[in-house]
Design a protein around this motif. Structure first.
Motif, PDB file in Angstrom:
ATOM      1  N   VAL A  46      50.241  36.252  48.066  1.00 36.37           N
ATOM      2  CA  VAL A  46      50.794  37.317  47.231  1.00 36.37           C
ATOM      3  C   VAL A  46      51.832  38.107  48.001  1.00 36.37           C
ATOM      4  CG1 VAL A  46      48.995  38.958  47.883  1.00 36.37           C
ATOM      5  CG2 VAL A  46      50.213  39.252  45.733  1.00 36.37           C
ATOM      6  N   ASP A  47      52.918  38.438  47.328  1.00 35.55           N
ATOM      7  CA  ASP A  47      53.969  39.294  47.861  1.00 35.55           C
ATOM      8  C   ASP A  47      53.809  40.647  47.184  1.00 35.55           C
ATOM      9  OD1 ASP A  47      56.372  40.697  48.222  1.00 35.55           O
ATOM     10  OD2 ASP A  47      57.529  38.860  48.461  1.00 35.55           O
ATOM     11  N   TYR A  48      53.325  41.634  47.929  1.00 41.60           N
ATOM     12  CA  TYR A  48      53.012  42.925  47.322  1.00 41.60           C
ATOM     13  C   TYR A  48      54.265  43.623  46.790  1.00 41.60           C
ATOM     14  CZ  TYR A  48      48.142  42.695  48.755  1.00 41.60           C
ATOM     15  OH  TYR A  48      46.831  42.325  48.878  1.00 41.60           O
ATOM     16  N   MET A  55      55.338  45.514  38.124  1.00 42.04           N
ATOM     17  CA  MET A  55      54.369  46.424  37.517  1.00 42.04           C
ATOM     18  C   MET A  55      54.997  47.154  36.334  1.00 42.04           C
ATOM     19  SD  MET A  55      51.485  46.255  39.296  1.00 42.04           S
ATOM     20  CE  MET A  55      50.626  47.808  39.045  1.00 42.04           C
ATOM     21  N   GLY A  56      54.314  47.143  35.191  1.00 44.42           N
ATOM     22  CA  GLY A  56      54.773  47.894  34.033  1.00 44.42           C
ATOM     23  C   GLY A  56      55.931  47.270  33.300  1.00 44.42           C
ATOM     24  N   ASN A  57      56.244  46.001  33.572  1.00 44.98           N
ATOM     25  CA  ASN A  57      57.325  45.318  32.864  1.00 44.98           C
ATOM     26  C   ASN A  57      56.976  43.838  32.754  1.00 44.98           C
ATOM     27  OD1 ASN A  57      58.360  43.894  35.335  1.00 44.98           O
ATOM     28  ND2 ASN A  57      58.818  46.003  35.977  1.00 44.98           N
ATOM     29  N   GLN A  58      57.909  43.054  32.245  1.00 49.12           N
ATOM     30  CA  GLN A  58      57.658  41.633  32.034  1.00 49.12           C
ATOM     31  C   GLN A  58      58.366  40.738  33.053  1.00 49.12           C
ATOM     32  OE1 GLN A  58      55.430  40.313  29.699  1.00 49.12           O
ATOM     33  NE2 GLN A  58      54.922  42.495  29.668  1.00 49.12           N
ATOM     34  N   HIS A  59      58.948  41.322  34.081  1.00 52.35           N
ATOM     35  CA  HIS A  59      59.620  40.505  35.102  1.00 52.35           C
ATOM     36  C   HIS A  59      58.596  39.613  35.804  1.00 52.35           C
ATOM     37  CE1 HIS A  59      63.298  42.745  34.570  1.00 52.35           C
ATOM     38  NE2 HIS A  59      62.732  43.879  34.939  1.00 52.35           N
ATOM     39  N   GLY A  60      58.756  38.304  35.700  1.00 51.41           N
ATOM     40  CA  GLY A  60      57.873  37.376  36.379  1.00 51.41           C
ATOM     41  C   GLY A  60      56.478  37.280  35.795  1.00 51.41           C
ATOM     42  N   ALA A  61      56.257  37.823  34.597  1.00 52.52           N
ATOM     43  CA  ALA A  61      54.900  37.878  34.036  1.00 52.52           C
ATOM     44  C   ALA A  61      54.345  36.500  33.706  1.00 52.52           C
ATOM     45  CB  ALA A  61      54.898  38.753  32.787  1.00 52.52           C
ATOM     46  N   VAL A  67      46.206  36.069  42.253  1.00 54.61           N
ATOM     47  CA  VAL A  67      46.054  37.361  42.921  1.00 54.61           C
ATOM     48  C   VAL A  67      47.096  38.347  42.410  1.00 54.61           C
ATOM     49  CG1 VAL A  67      45.963  38.552  45.134  1.00 54.61           C
ATOM     50  CG2 VAL A  67      45.125  36.208  44.955  1.00 54.61           C
ATOM     51  N   GLU A  68      48.338  37.874  42.239  1.00 57.47           N
ATOM     52  CA  GLU A  68      49.387  38.750  41.697  1.00 57.47           C
ATOM     53  C   GLU A  68      49.017  39.221  40.299  1.00 57.47           C
ATOM     54  OE1 GLU A  68      54.153  38.615  40.531  1.00 57.47           O
ATOM     55  OE2 GLU A  68      53.234  36.905  41.572  1.00 57.47           O
ATOM     56  N   GLN A  69      48.454  38.335  39.504  1.00 53.35           N
ATOM     57  CA  GLN A  69      48.049  38.711  38.151  1.00 53.35           C
ATOM     58  C   GLN A  69      46.974  39.794  38.196  1.00 53.35           C
ATOM     59  OE1 GLN A  69      46.534  35.491  35.776  1.00 53.35           O
ATOM     60  NE2 GLN A  69      46.732  36.640  33.876  1.00 53.35           N
ATOM     61  N   ASP A  70      46.018  39.640  39.100  1.00 52.42           N
ATOM     62  CA  ASP A  70      44.976  40.656  39.232  1.00 52.42           C
ATOM     63  C   ASP A  70      45.567  42.003  39.627  1.00 52.42           C
ATOM     64  OD1 ASP A  70      43.107  38.743  38.608  1.00 52.42           O
ATOM     65  OD2 ASP A  70      42.475  38.398  40.680  1.00 52.42           O
ATOM     66  N   LEU A  71      46.482  41.994  40.578  1.00 51.21           N
ATOM     67  CA  LEU A  71      47.093  43.241  41.034  1.00 51.21           C
ATOM     68  C   LEU A  71      47.875  43.929  39.918  1.00 51.21           C
ATOM     69  CD1 LEU A  71      48.376  42.074  44.534  1.00 51.21           C
ATOM     70  CD2 LEU A  71      46.638  43.829  44.127  1.00 51.21           C
ATOM     71  N   TYR A  77      38.547  49.591  39.330  1.00 55.40           N
ATOM     72  CA  TYR A  77      37.152  49.186  39.161  1.00 55.40           C
ATOM     73  C   TYR A  77      37.038  47.668  39.026  1.00 55.40           C
ATOM     74  CZ  TYR A  77      32.568  48.562  36.994  1.00 55.40           C
ATOM     75  OH  TYR A  77      31.302  48.132  36.706  1.00 55.40           O
ATOM     76  N   GLN A  78      37.949  47.076  38.253  1.00 59.35           N
ATOM     77  CA  GLN A  78      37.916  45.628  38.057  1.00 59.35           C
ATOM     78  C   GLN A  78      38.198  44.874  39.352  1.00 59.35           C
ATOM     79  OE1 GLN A  78      40.849  45.694  34.930  1.00 59.35           O
ATOM     80  NE2 GLN A  78      39.320  45.199  33.341  1.00 59.35           N
ATOM     81  N   LEU A  79      39.127  45.393  40.156  1.00 59.02           N
ATOM     82  CA  LEU A  79      39.415  44.756  41.444  1.00 59.02           C
ATOM     83  C   LEU A  79      38.202  44.822  42.368  1.00 59.02           C
ATOM     84  CD1 LEU A  79      43.058  46.016  42.127  1.00 59.02           C
ATOM     85  CD2 LEU A  79      42.361  43.643  41.736  1.00 59.02           C
ATOM     86  N   ILE A  80      37.507  45.960  42.365  1.00 55.68           N
ATOM     87  CA  ILE A  80      36.314  46.098  43.204  1.00 55.68           C
ATOM     88  C   ILE A  80      35.234  45.131  42.750  1.00 55.68           C
ATOM     89  CG2 ILE A  80      34.415  47.659  43.790  1.00 55.68           C
ATOM     90  CD1 ILE A  80      36.447  49.939  43.809  1.00 55.68           C
ATOM     91  N   GLN A  81      35.082  45.005  41.443  1.00 63.05           N
ATOM     92  CA  GLN A  81      34.088  44.089  40.919  1.00 63.05           C
ATOM     93  C   GLN A  81      34.346  42.643  41.345  1.00 63.05           C
ATOM     94  OE1 GLN A  81      31.470  46.131  40.022  1.00 63.05           O
ATOM     95  NE2 GLN A  81      31.140  44.704  38.330  1.00 63.05           N
ATOM     96  N   LYS A  82      35.631  42.283  41.403  1.00 61.73           N
ATOM     97  CA  LYS A  82      35.973  40.898  41.723  1.00 61.73           C
ATOM     98  C   LYS A  82      36.043  40.630  43.214  1.00 61.73           C
ATOM     99  CE  LYS A  82      39.215  37.190  40.712  1.00 61.73           C
ATOM    100  NZ  LYS A  82      40.311  36.705  39.839  1.00 61.73           N
ATOM    101  N   TYR A  83      36.623  41.563  43.972  1.00 61.62           N
ATOM    102  CA  TYR A  83      36.885  41.293  45.384  1.00 61.62           C
ATOM    103  C   TYR A  83      35.977  42.043  46.354  1.00 61.62           C
ATOM    104  CZ  TYR A  83      41.214  39.125  43.744  1.00 61.62           C
ATOM    105  OH  TYR A  83      42.126  38.314  43.116  1.00 61.62           O
ATOM    106  N   GLY A  84      35.188  42.946  45.851  1.00 64.15           N
ATOM    107  CA  GLY A  84      34.400  43.773  46.751  1.00 64.15           C
ATOM    108  C   GLY A  84      35.158  45.041  47.115  1.00 64.15           C
ATOM    109  N   HIS A  85      34.410  46.083  47.461  1.00 59.69           N
ATOM    110  CA  HIS A  85      35.011  47.404  47.657  1.00 59.69           C
ATOM    111  C   HIS A  85      36.037  47.421  48.789  1.00 59.69           C
ATOM    112  CE1 HIS A  85      35.297  51.628  48.981  1.00 59.69           C
ATOM    113  NE2 HIS A  85      35.084  51.908  47.701  1.00 59.69           N
ATOM    114  N   GLU A  86      35.677  46.887  49.951  1.00 61.99           N
ATOM    115  CA  GLU A  86      36.567  46.961  51.118  1.00 61.99           C
ATOM    116  C   GLU A  86      37.873  46.203  50.893  1.00 61.99           C
ATOM    117  OE1 GLU A  86      36.623  45.820  55.904  1.00 61.99           O
ATOM    118  OE2 GLU A  86      34.773  45.660  54.747  1.00 61.99           O
ATOM    119  N   GLN A  87      37.745  44.963  50.396  1.00 62.67           N
ATOM    120  CA  GLN A  87      38.948  44.158  50.199  1.00 62.67           C
ATOM    121  C   GLN A  87      39.819  44.731  49.091  1.00 62.67           C
ATOM    122  OE1 GLN A  87      40.014  41.868  52.123  1.00 62.67           O
ATOM    123  NE2 GLN A  87      41.833  41.376  50.908  1.00 62.67           N
TER     124      GLN A  87
END
Length: 468
Positions: A46-48, A55-61, A67-71, A77-87
């Protein structure tokens, strides 16, 4: 960054109903974990910054990796559920930093000194690239190595100029290129999907070009810093065109005796008219007719050389930058030529380099032969650029800015990129799609061409508006 196994372990631990008690995954969970691991291994990292730009648009959607889709779509809350709190916290922290950087890059503020330097070096670079492309092509006609060397040096010089320009400008470029890259990524995927569904390459390519034009027009005007710099680059190229046209006129007049001979012929005709002699001097008449033809043809010839030279230099430099292993993989000509050169006594390394030079300059010549005639014909639209500050009427100025220059640059920039693609495809990389980058090049050429035309014609248009 943690491995996928660590991420999954965190996710299982977070979901555990009893802290401290090991959780033994079921067979179904093991299968799901293995499937997710396989998908993650195949997905690119992933390239942050890229994720933040989308984010907030359709560029590259359409083409997000998992991982990019998740971000871009999950909340905290959903990210914590999937990846764990620390990650998840680490991922969110990097995304926030990238988002802040992207916003800053889209709202840069240059001081006057930076603005003057960026504008001046951009215009100078545009002029040098235009004249240098013609020079590289000329050298290449005499010697392949010379043409390849000049093309590479021209590209290196352009890169050095960019690096020397202000941090604000380069940050704005980074944001612009990232967004453009996301759009291109989606449009390429659509193109490939259409081909897989049975569309012809021609039809799918046209649709891809159309989508790239729409996105390119939007992106080129979205950031004022990028637009201003693109206009400066285009203005330098336009001014170089006048230099080339004047040089061609002077060269063409040499067999007639030069400009002084033309002036003498005009004076002779004037005296004859006063004396009522008529067409007594055929020589003077012929000289003036030849001069008229030269004046008519100089600008189209100049634009032909400018567009052809630019296509030659860009194509040659791109091919010279290709890796040897990629040439072996994608160019049948390269695979054929290297053994032939080795049979002539070259080592493998020498043969590979010589083959690269030959194919690169062949690709450049192919691109020149396409871009030059198109550039010459479309150059008829921009005759005003021979004297860019002259505005005969307000209507003429508006036509130059809003119609003629954008149309000319759209056609020239688009066809120039097509010519480069074709030259590369036929010589260095058979996998190159002919529609690659054509729409974006056409759109940016039109927008920046209009900006440069407005820069030169604007003052005269203002004067004409006051007169009316």
């Amino acid at each position: 960054m943690a491995t996928l196994q660590e991420l999954m372990s965190n996710a299982i631990a977070t979901a555990s109903p009893t802290a401290g008690i090991p959780v033994v995954p079921t067979k179904q969970q093991e299968v799901e974990l293995a499937s997710q691991q396989k998908k993650a291994e195949l997905a690119p990292p992933v390239d942050y910054y890229q994720a933040a730009a989308g984010m907030g648009n359709q560029h590259g959607a359409m083409t997000m990796n998992p991982v990019e889709q998740d971000l871009r779509t999950m909340n905290r809350y959903q990210l914590i559920q999937k990846y764990g709190h620390e990650q998840a916290q680490q991922m969110l922290g990097q995304l926030v930093n990238a988002s802040n950087q992207f916003r800053q890059d889209r709202s840069v503020d240059r001081n006057k000194g930076e603005l003057i330097y960026d504008t001046g070096t951009g215009a100078l670079s545009g002029a040098v690239n235009t004249l240098g492309g013609i020079a590289a092509w000329g050298l290449g006609q005499a010697n392949d190595n010379a043409g390849a060397w000049a093309s590479e040096k021209l590209t290196q010089a352009s890169n050095l100029v960019e690096e020397s320009q202000s941090d604000g400008l380069n940050r704005a470029r980074r944001a612009h290129r990232t967004v453009s890259g996301l759009d291109s990524r989606d449009n390429t995927a659509l193109y490939e999907q259409e081909l897989a569904n049975g569309s012809t390459e021609f039809a799918a390519g046209l649709r891809r070009i159309g989508r790239d034009v729409v996105d390119g027009l939007s992106n080129a005007t979205e950031d004022g810093t990028v637009f201003a710099q693109g206009t400066a680059d285009a203005a330098g190229s336009l001014l170089a065109g006048g230099v080339v046209a004047k040089g061609l006129k002077a060269a063409a007049l040499l067999p007639l005796g030069g400009a002084a001979t033309v002036e003498a012929a005009a004076a002779t005709k004037g005296l004859q008219a006063l004396a009522g002699v008529g067409n007594a001097s055929n020589k003077a008449t012929n000289i003036l007719r030849a001069n008229s033809a030269i004046n008519f043809g100089a600008w189209p010839a100049a634009t032909a050389l400018m567009e052809g030279g630019g296509a030659y230099a860009g194509t040659t430099a791109e091919a010279m930058g290709m890796k040897t292993e990629d040439l072996y993989k994608n160019s049948e000509d390269f695979r054929t030529l290297v053994p032939e050169l080795m049979n002539q006594g070259m080592t493998q390394v020498e043969a590979e380099e010589a083959a690269k030079v030959e194919l690169a300059t062949d690709a450049g010549d192919t691109a020149f032969n396409i871009a030059a005639p198109i550039g010459g014909v479309t150059g008829l639209l921009s005759r005003w650029a021979e004297n860019p500050l002259k505005v005969p009427t307000l209507r003429a100025g508006v036509a130059n800015v809003a119609l003629k220059e954008p149309t000319e640059e759209l056609l020239q920039s688009g066809s120039g990129q097509f010519a480069q693609n074709y030259g590369i495809q036929q010589n260095a990389d058979a996998t190159r799609a002919l529609s690659t980058g054509v729409g974006q090049a056409a759109a940016e050429g039109a927008i920046y061409g209009a900006g440069s035309a407005a820069t030169f014609q604007g003052p005269g248009m203002a004067v004409e508006a006051i007169k009316e």
